[in-house]
Motif scaffolding. Sequence first.
Motif, mmCIF file in Angstrom:
data_model
loop_
_atom_site.group_PDB
_atom_site.id
_atom_site.type_symbol
_atom_site.label_atom_id
_atom_site.label_comp_id
_atom_site.label_asym_id
_atom_site.label_seq_id
_atom_site.Cartn_x
_atom_site.Cartn_y
_atom_site.Cartn_z
ATOM 1 N N VAL A 121 32.313 36.820 36.940
ATOM 2 C CA VAL A 121 33.373 37.393 37.628
ATOM 3 C C VAL A 121 32.982 39.079 37.554
ATOM 4 O O VAL A 121 33.050 39.631 36.416
ATOM 5 N N VAL A 123 34.268 42.747 37.700
ATOM 6 C CA VAL A 123 35.390 43.561 37.200
ATOM 7 C C VAL A 123 35.077 44.933 37.254
ATOM 8 O O VAL A 123 33.921 45.496 37.028
ATOM 9 N N PHE A 141 42.464 36.672 32.801
ATOM 10 C CA PHE A 141 42.313 37.590 33.795
ATOM 11 C C PHE A 141 43.691 37.841 34.520
ATOM 12 O O PHE A 141 44.372 36.783 34.980
ATOM 13 N N ILE A 143 45.443 39.239 37.947
ATOM 14 C CA ILE A 143 44.958 39.526 39.361
ATOM 15 C C ILE A 143 46.091 39.882 40.412
ATOM 16 O O ILE A 143 46.928 38.978 40.163
ATOM 17 N N TYR A 145 47.343 40.297 44.011
ATOM 18 C CA TYR A 145 47.038 39.921 45.184
ATOM 19 C C TYR A 145 48.309 39.887 46.316
ATOM 20 O O TYR A 145 49.243 40.042 45.840
ATOM 21 N N GLN A 188 51.417 39.138 40.978
ATOM 22 C CA GLN A 188 50.533 39.224 40.112
ATOM 23 C C GLN A 188 50.285 37.843 39.272
ATOM 24 O O GLN A 188 51.414 37.159 38.995
ATOM 25 N N LEU A 241 41.137 30.692 39.786
ATOM 26 C CA LEU A 241 40.650 31.868 39.396
ATOM 27 C C LEU A 241 39.809 32.318 40.623
ATOM 28 O O LEU A 241 39.902 33.375 41.229
ATOM 29 N N LEU A 245 40.324 35.469 43.362
ATOM 30 C CA LEU A 245 39.239 36.487 43.349
ATOM 31 C C LEU A 245 38.787 36.603 44.762
ATOM 32 O O LEU A 245 38.732 37.694 45.365
ATOM 33 N N SER A 248 41.636 38.350 46.778
ATOM 34 C CA SER A 248 41.715 39.995 46.263
ATOM 35 C C SER A 248 40.596 40.623 46.567
ATOM 36 O O SER A 248 40.667 41.957 46.398
ATOM 37 N N PHE A 250 37.937 40.589 45.032
ATOM 38 C CA PHE A 250 37.525 40.763 43.669
ATOM 39 C C PHE A 250 38.118 42.376 43.279
ATOM 40 O O PHE A 250 37.365 43.018 42.607
ATOM 41 N N VAL A 253 41.449 43.396 39.257
ATOM 42 C CA VAL A 253 41.194 42.254 38.302
ATOM 43 C C VAL A 253 41.291 42.908 36.889
ATOM 44 O O VAL A 253 40.253 43.833 36.729
#
Length: 266
Positions: A121, A123, A141, A143, A145, A188, A241, A245, A248, A250, A253
């Motif tokens: 992942v 970050v 995590f 995130i 989005y 979130q 997850l 990711l 979003s 990535f 995060v």
Amino acid sequence: MKGIQGLILALGLGMAGALFNYAYLVQKSTELDMVYFIGIKDEVTLNSGEKLTEEHLVPVGIPEKTVGNLKDFAYLWEAVSSVVGRPVYRTLTGGSLLLRDDIKTPPPKVVLEKNERLVWVSVSSSNFVPSLISPGDEVDFAILYGGPTPAYMADSPASGESASEEGSESSSAKPAPSSMFPRGKARQVIIGPFKILTLGNRLSSPEVWQAWGKQASNENVIGISVRVDETGQLEPKAQTLLSLLHESGFRNVIVMLHPREQREKK
């Protein structure tokens, strides 16, 4: 005749003097202060990874005056109990001293179980401090989005329930209350926990990694442990997850570290 007798007498006195001198040197050699190191017996060969036993070892005495800085590189015999049972780092043959580098612990390696996979992942390095996290730690995590709630989250167990690594419970994606974000706006989600296996190329704490003379790199790429079932499908929290990711890009995060003391009590 007198000349011959004198020669014989001189030879006798010379031999006696040589014997007395030899006896003196032998006596002095036994009086020298000796330093004893751990040696490998002549008939022994140890392969890399094989553990030392008392039968493999023998004391090797060296005059203290000639030891120099050997103590910095070889084990003293007085430390024999501390090396018994430890694996050797390289192949050792009989007749050699046991050096400190011979039984150093090799650098850790990534070892995965049959139903375990390593997922990386990425970050932003501005969102966490890598030096405060080590492999073996657990993280969530968070995130951020945009857009409506994805269909896979509406029907998946990502409803805020906790999850264990064995999958005995449902996934632990934890959406923020819908009242916080109007529909179609940013949302979130907190999902985890995930066990960290690597931080970039680092497989241990920063101190240990540095002690091995290794330079840490790409620590913003976190390698986490995920599980798969018999069909090769990822566990629900890992699926969620990866989908988040991807949605979003990535970005946004946040890494949330679990307390270590709580993990140790589990």
